[in-house]
Design an enzyme around this catalytic site. Sequence first.
Site, PDB file in Angstrom:
ATOM      1  N   ASP A 184       4.405  13.618 -13.776  1.00 18.11           N
ATOM      2  CA  ASP A 184       3.752  13.943 -15.045  1.00 18.11           C
ATOM      3  C   ASP A 184       3.472  12.650 -15.795  1.00 18.11           C
ATOM      4  OD1 ASP A 184       3.766  16.861 -14.962  1.00 18.11           O
ATOM      5  OD2 ASP A 184       5.947  16.687 -15.082  1.00 18.11           O
ATOM      6  N   TYR A 217      -0.291  14.627 -20.119  1.00 20.29           N
ATOM      7  CA  TYR A 217      -0.345  16.050 -20.436  1.00 20.29           C
ATOM      8  C   TYR A 217      -1.582  16.327 -21.280  1.00 20.29           C
ATOM      9  CZ  TYR A 217       4.526  16.799 -18.971  1.00 20.29           C
ATOM     10  OH  TYR A 217       5.695  16.907 -18.253  1.00 20.29           O
ATOM     11  N   HIS A 222      -0.069  23.710 -11.093  1.00 21.25           N
ATOM     12  CA  HIS A 222       0.618  22.513 -11.589  1.00 21.25           C
ATOM     13  C   HIS A 222       2.034  22.425 -11.026  1.00 21.25           C
ATOM     14  CE1 HIS A 222       1.758  19.754 -15.123  1.00 21.25           C
ATOM     15  NE2 HIS A 222       2.922  20.073 -14.567  1.00 21.25           N
ATOM     16  N   GLU A 223       2.791  23.490 -11.200  1.00 21.57           N
ATOM     17  CA  GLU A 223       4.196  23.456 -10.786  1.00 21.57           C
ATOM     18  C   GLU A 223       4.340  23.400  -9.269  1.00 21.57           C
ATOM     19  OE1 GLU A 223       6.549  22.807 -12.729  1.00 21.57           O
ATOM     20  OE2 GLU A 223       5.388  23.049 -14.569  1.00 21.57           O
ATOM     21  N   HIS A 248       4.307  19.961  -7.816  1.00 26.46           N
ATOM     22  CA  HIS A 248       5.487  19.114  -8.045  1.00 26.46           C
ATOM     23  C   HIS A 248       6.462  19.111  -6.861  1.00 26.46           C
ATOM     24  CE1 HIS A 248       4.927  17.619 -12.019  1.00 26.46           C
ATOM     25  NE2 HIS A 248       5.071  18.767 -12.661  1.00 26.46           N
TER      26      HIS A 248
END
Length: 359
Positions: A322, A325, A309-310, A313
Amino acid sequence: MNKSNYLIATLLLSGLFSTQALADGVRASLALSKTNYTSAEDVMVQVTLTNEEAVPVKVLKWYTPADGVEEALFKVSINGANIDYLGAHYKRPGAKTADYIKLKSGESVSYQVELSSIYDLTQTGVYEISYQAESISLFSVNPGQDKKLARLGIEGITSAPVSFYLEAKKGTVVGTAKPTDPGTSVGGVTFTGRCSNTQQTSVLAGLAAAQSMSENAKTYLNTYSSPSVSVRYNTWFGNYDSNRWNTVKANFNNIGTTLDTKSLTFDCACKKSYYAYVYPTQPYKIYLCNAFWTAPTSGTDSKGGTIVHETSHFNIVAGTDDLAYGQSAAKALAISNPAGAIQNADSHEYFAENTPAQN
């Protein structure tokens, strides 16, 4: 009239305020105290949200400045060119009741935001800014309003733009990191923020899981023979479209390459309740927060998934945002807004985690 005075006059004619409302019943407006800033001044903007519905509305505070700016809430440009957001992108647990602010019918809330610390305001010229908050979970569902509020969350809350002229400092360098501890290195991975031995071991296990997940996702997207009927893809990214499929494929190719070949840094100092965050313009450092340490190594909302996920980014990797969520919100986003789903970090994470397994 010289160029500077002409620009300032133009700005004054266009006004200091915006009052556009693009989401039914929720009016967003921006206000500047002035239209001409020197390099020594902070650029301050007032954001006002007004509920024009006949009933109370609950707005997810992550997409407001209620607790400071923790998302890219503004579109900022100079001479038509978009400006980078310098703030953090977070992975959070799904929204709970306490994460919403309630606006009564007719009620307004206002926030002062200083822009130069979260956007790259280092050029001289006329800047244009507008408020743009979008999330499938932007509004808490009121009885009988679920479809309407889901639609409004996708459309977002957007203000009309306001403009200002800034005389920037010559030779300004933005995003320069403050001195930090050099950290420790284990197997080519750097740890900062006083990571304990147990934490380091946990992170390395999560990284191995992330590498495995991303490799599986990459292989699937590069070799799956019937993409138009892929249940796995459809669940997280919506109906098949060749351009969107290729975007997701390119994203996972980049994520896999990053996890396998780049020098990653993990920082353990965050005490927020979130999983993790990154600064999208500052690869490849990932800040790990409280929820990360209690997450499983693999599976749904895992350490490995959080790292995927990170990593997505970072602007030079996939530049995701985002917009939703949690699995339920990500599935709803795939159905209602596939173009948004391919830009959503949690959608990439859940595709990679693939739990429960789909083909």
